[in-house]
Design a protein around this motif. Structure first.
Motif, PDB file in Angstrom:
ATOM      1  N   HIS A  67       0.824  -1.209   0.000  1.00 60.55           N
ATOM      2  CA  HIS A  67       0.000   0.000   0.000  1.00 60.55           C
ATOM      3  C   HIS A  67       0.860   1.262   0.000  1.00 60.55           C
ATOM      4  O   HIS A  67       0.494   2.269  -0.620  1.00 60.55           O
ATOM      5  N   ILE A  68       1.981   1.214   0.697  1.00 60.87           N
ATOM      6  CA  ILE A  68       2.887   2.368   0.670  1.00 60.87           C
ATOM      7  C   ILE A  68       3.388   2.603  -0.753  1.00 60.87           C
ATOM      8  O   ILE A  68       3.384   3.742  -1.249  1.00 60.87           O
ATOM      9  N   LEU A  69       3.811   1.531  -1.425  1.00 60.72           N
ATOM     10  CA  LEU A  69       4.348   1.680  -2.777  1.00 60.72           C
ATOM     11  C   LEU A  69       3.277   2.169  -3.759  1.00 60.72           C
ATOM     12  O   LEU A  69       3.566   2.974  -4.647  1.00 60.72           O
ATOM     13  N   VAL A  70       2.054   1.681  -3.608  1.00 59.74           N
ATOM     14  CA  VAL A  70       0.972   2.126  -4.498  1.00 59.74           C
ATOM     15  C   VAL A  70       0.716   3.622  -4.323  1.00 59.74           C
ATOM     16  O   VAL A  70       0.636   4.376  -5.303  1.00 59.74           O
ATOM     17  N   CYS A  71       0.603   4.050  -3.070  1.00 58.00           N
ATOM     18  CA  CYS A  71       0.328   5.468  -2.808  1.00 58.00           C
ATOM     19  C   CYS A  71       1.522   6.332  -3.222  1.00 58.00           C
ATOM     20  O   CYS A  71       1.344   7.414  -3.797  1.00 58.00           O
TER      21      CYS A  71
ATOM     22  N   ILE B  36      -3.685   0.593 -12.120  1.00 65.02           N
ATOM     23  CA  ILE B  36      -3.779  -0.032 -10.804  1.00 65.02           C
ATOM     24  C   ILE B  36      -4.727  -1.215 -10.849  1.00 65.02           C
ATOM     25  O   ILE B  36      -4.656  -2.112 -10.009  1.00 65.02           O
ATOM     26  N   GLY B  37      -5.596  -1.249 -11.860  1.00 64.04           N
ATOM     27  CA  GLY B  37      -6.520  -2.370 -11.987  1.00 64.04           C
ATOM     28  C   GLY B  37      -5.798  -3.694 -12.173  1.00 64.04           C
ATOM     29  O   GLY B  37      -6.265  -4.735 -11.700  1.00 64.04           O
ATOM     30  N   PHE B  38      -4.635  -3.685 -12.838  1.00 64.40           N
ATOM     31  CA  PHE B  38      -3.879  -4.919 -13.030  1.00 64.40           C
ATOM     32  C   PHE B  38      -3.330  -5.426 -11.699  1.00 64.40           C
ATOM     33  O   PHE B  38      -3.307  -6.633 -11.442  1.00 64.40           O
ATOM     34  N   LEU B  39      -2.893  -4.498 -10.846  1.00 59.36           N
ATOM     35  CA  LEU B  39      -2.399  -4.903  -9.532  1.00 59.36           C
ATOM     36  C   LEU B  39      -3.544  -5.412  -8.665  1.00 59.36           C
ATOM     37  O   LEU B  39      -3.406  -6.408  -7.946  1.00 59.36           O
ATOM     38  N   CYS B  40      -4.688  -4.733  -8.738  1.00 65.57           N
ATOM     39  CA  CYS B  40      -5.860  -5.167  -7.966  1.00 65.57           C
ATOM     40  C   CYS B  40      -6.297  -6.565  -8.379  1.00 65.57           C
ATOM     41  O   CYS B  40      -6.701  -7.377  -7.541  1.00 65.57           O
TER      42      CYS B  40
ATOM     43  N   SER C  37     -16.480 -19.273  -4.050  1.00 61.65           N
ATOM     44  CA  SER C  37     -16.254 -18.011  -3.353  1.00 61.65           C
ATOM     45  C   SER C  37     -15.168 -17.187  -4.032  1.00 61.65           C
ATOM     46  O   SER C  37     -14.224 -17.725  -4.606  1.00 61.65           O
ATOM     47  N   VAL C  38     -15.310 -15.870  -3.939  1.00 62.62           N
ATOM     48  CA  VAL C  38     -14.326 -14.932  -4.467  1.00 62.62           C
ATOM     49  C   VAL C  38     -13.731 -14.163  -3.297  1.00 62.62           C
ATOM     50  O   VAL C  38     -14.470 -13.610  -2.472  1.00 62.62           O
ATOM     51  N   HIS C  39     -12.426 -14.138  -3.199  1.00 57.36           N
ATOM     52  CA  HIS C  39     -11.731 -13.489  -2.095  1.00 57.36           C
ATOM     53  C   HIS C  39     -10.877 -12.332  -2.620  1.00 57.36           C
ATOM     54  O   HIS C  39     -10.459 -12.324  -3.766  1.00 57.36           O
ATOM     55  N   GLY C  40     -10.603 -11.384  -1.729  1.00 53.77           N
ATOM     56  CA  GLY C  40      -9.673 -10.303  -2.056  1.00 53.77           C
ATOM     57  C   GLY C  40     -10.309  -9.041  -2.611  1.00 53.77           C
ATOM     58  O   GLY C  40      -9.600  -8.102  -2.981  1.00 53.77           O
ATOM     59  N   LEU C  41     -11.638  -8.979  -2.676  1.00 48.87           N
ATOM     60  CA  LEU C  41     -12.271  -7.803  -3.266  1.00 48.87           C
ATOM     61  C   LEU C  41     -12.025  -6.549  -2.431  1.00 48.87           C
ATOM     62  O   LEU C  41     -11.777  -5.468  -2.975  1.00 48.87           O
ATOM     63  N   THR C  42     -12.107  -6.687  -1.108  1.00 46.99           N
ATOM     64  CA  THR C  42     -11.887  -5.515  -0.252  1.00 46.99           C
ATOM     65  C   THR C  42     -10.439  -5.037  -0.338  1.00 46.99           C
ATOM     66  O   THR C  42     -10.171  -3.830  -0.377  1.00 46.99           O
TER      67      THR C  42
ATOM     68  N   SER D 135      -9.106  -1.468  -1.564  1.00 44.81           N
ATOM     69  CA  SER D 135      -8.226  -0.623  -0.736  1.00 44.81           C
ATOM     70  C   SER D 135      -7.010  -0.170  -1.543  1.00 44.81           C
ATOM     71  O   SER D 135      -6.531   0.957  -1.368  1.00 44.81           O
ATOM     72  N   LEU D 136      -6.492  -1.022  -2.434  1.00 47.93           N
ATOM     73  CA  LEU D 136      -5.392  -0.603  -3.306  1.00 47.93           C
ATOM     74  C   LEU D 136      -5.849   0.493  -4.260  1.00 47.93           C
ATOM     75  O   LEU D 136      -5.105   1.447  -4.529  1.00 47.93           O
ATOM     76  N   TRP D 137      -7.044   0.351  -4.781  1.00 47.30           N
ATOM     77  CA  TRP D 137      -7.578   1.338  -5.719  1.00 47.30           C
ATOM     78  C   TRP D 137      -7.729   2.703  -5.050  1.00 47.30           C
ATOM     79  O   TRP D 137      -7.307   3.729  -5.584  1.00 47.30           O
ATOM     80  N   VAL D 138      -8.338   2.721  -3.857  1.00 44.86           N
ATOM     81  CA  VAL D 138      -8.539   3.999  -3.182  1.00 44.86           C
ATOM     82  C   VAL D 138      -7.202   4.563  -2.690  1.00 44.86           C
ATOM     83  O   VAL D 138      -7.013   5.792  -2.650  1.00 44.86           O
TER      84      VAL D 138
END
Length: 229
Positions: free
Chosen positions: A36-40, A81-85, A95-100, A104-107
């Motif tokens: 998250h630090i690197l993304v921001c 950033i969509g590719f990283l998300c 089940s699908v995991h990791g959406l939140t 959080s990476l997107w925001v």
């Protein structure tokens, strides 16, 4: 000579990304503190570069006018950033995991953009709101009545697998509901697997279901996995 107009947005972006990442790391999610630090930080650096194009070392063609449009950089950032998300979203069974975490990476990227363009107030509001959603609202969400989801896999010996109707009746007796039932057969047809997505009011009494399954004849094995984002 240090240009503090460039230092403070970078420091603020790293702080905001770190705080959001701490919450994700604490709860064991794949994209955590450093990610998250690197993304921001990346979003902030690229927007700072776009905002200060006047300092770029390039020469315009004679007779040409250079039009600076920093918004094109932000469009590219939020698209990329969509590719990283996508890398933190995965499917397991039904089940699908990791959406939140992806959100959080997107925001976090958007917050970095805001620091980069110098919108300090909006960036601080966005940082606080994001932390509130991830940390504070988690506590509220735990107290709200909602439906829980489990992934249940049942492995039956040859000829022992019950019908879908019988499975639904068994779950209904426990206050549960099967919203999806899948079938997987071994190549030799000796093992019949039922893959179920089960819903029920929280808290789900998984122990009672496990105890009942342990006593079922013909069951070669099973798994009961509560799903939590």
């Amino acid at each position: 000579m240090i240009d503090w107009d460039l230092v403070w947005p970078v420091a603020a972006a790293m702080t905001a990304g770190g705080l959001i990442g701490v919450e994700r790391t604490y709860h064991g999610h794949p994209a955590g503190f450093r990610t998250h630090i690197l993304v921001c930080l990346t979003s902030c650096l690229l927007m700072l570069a776009a905002m200060h194009q006047a300092t770029w070392e390039f020469l315009a063609l004679p007779g040409q006018t250079v039009v600076i449009d920093p918004t094109r950089m932000s469009h590219g950032l939020l698209t990329g950033i969509g590719f990283l998300c996508a890398g933190v979203i995965f499917r397991e069974g039904f089940s699908v995991h990791g959406l939140t975490t992806a959100a959080s990476l997107w925001v976090t990227s958007a917050i970095g953009v805001l620091y980069g363009v110098g919108m300090l107030n909006l960036a601080l509001i966005g940082s606080g709101a994001t932390l509130a959603v991830l940390a504070v609202l988690r506590l509220l969400d735990a107290k709200l009545p909602h439906v829980g989801v489990m992934d249940v896999t049942l492995r039956w010996k040859q000829g022992a697998a019950p019908s879908e109707a019988a499975l639904r009746d068994m779950l209904r007796a426990r206050g549960l509901r099967a919203v999806r039932i899948g079938h997987v057969m071994s190549p030799d047809c000796l093992i019949h697997e039922h893959l179920l997505k089960v819903k029920g009011p929280m808290p789900i009494d998984a122990d009672a279901l496990v105890a009942e399954l342990c006593g079922r004849e013909g069951l070669a094995g099973f798994s009961v996995l509560p799903r939590d984002e």
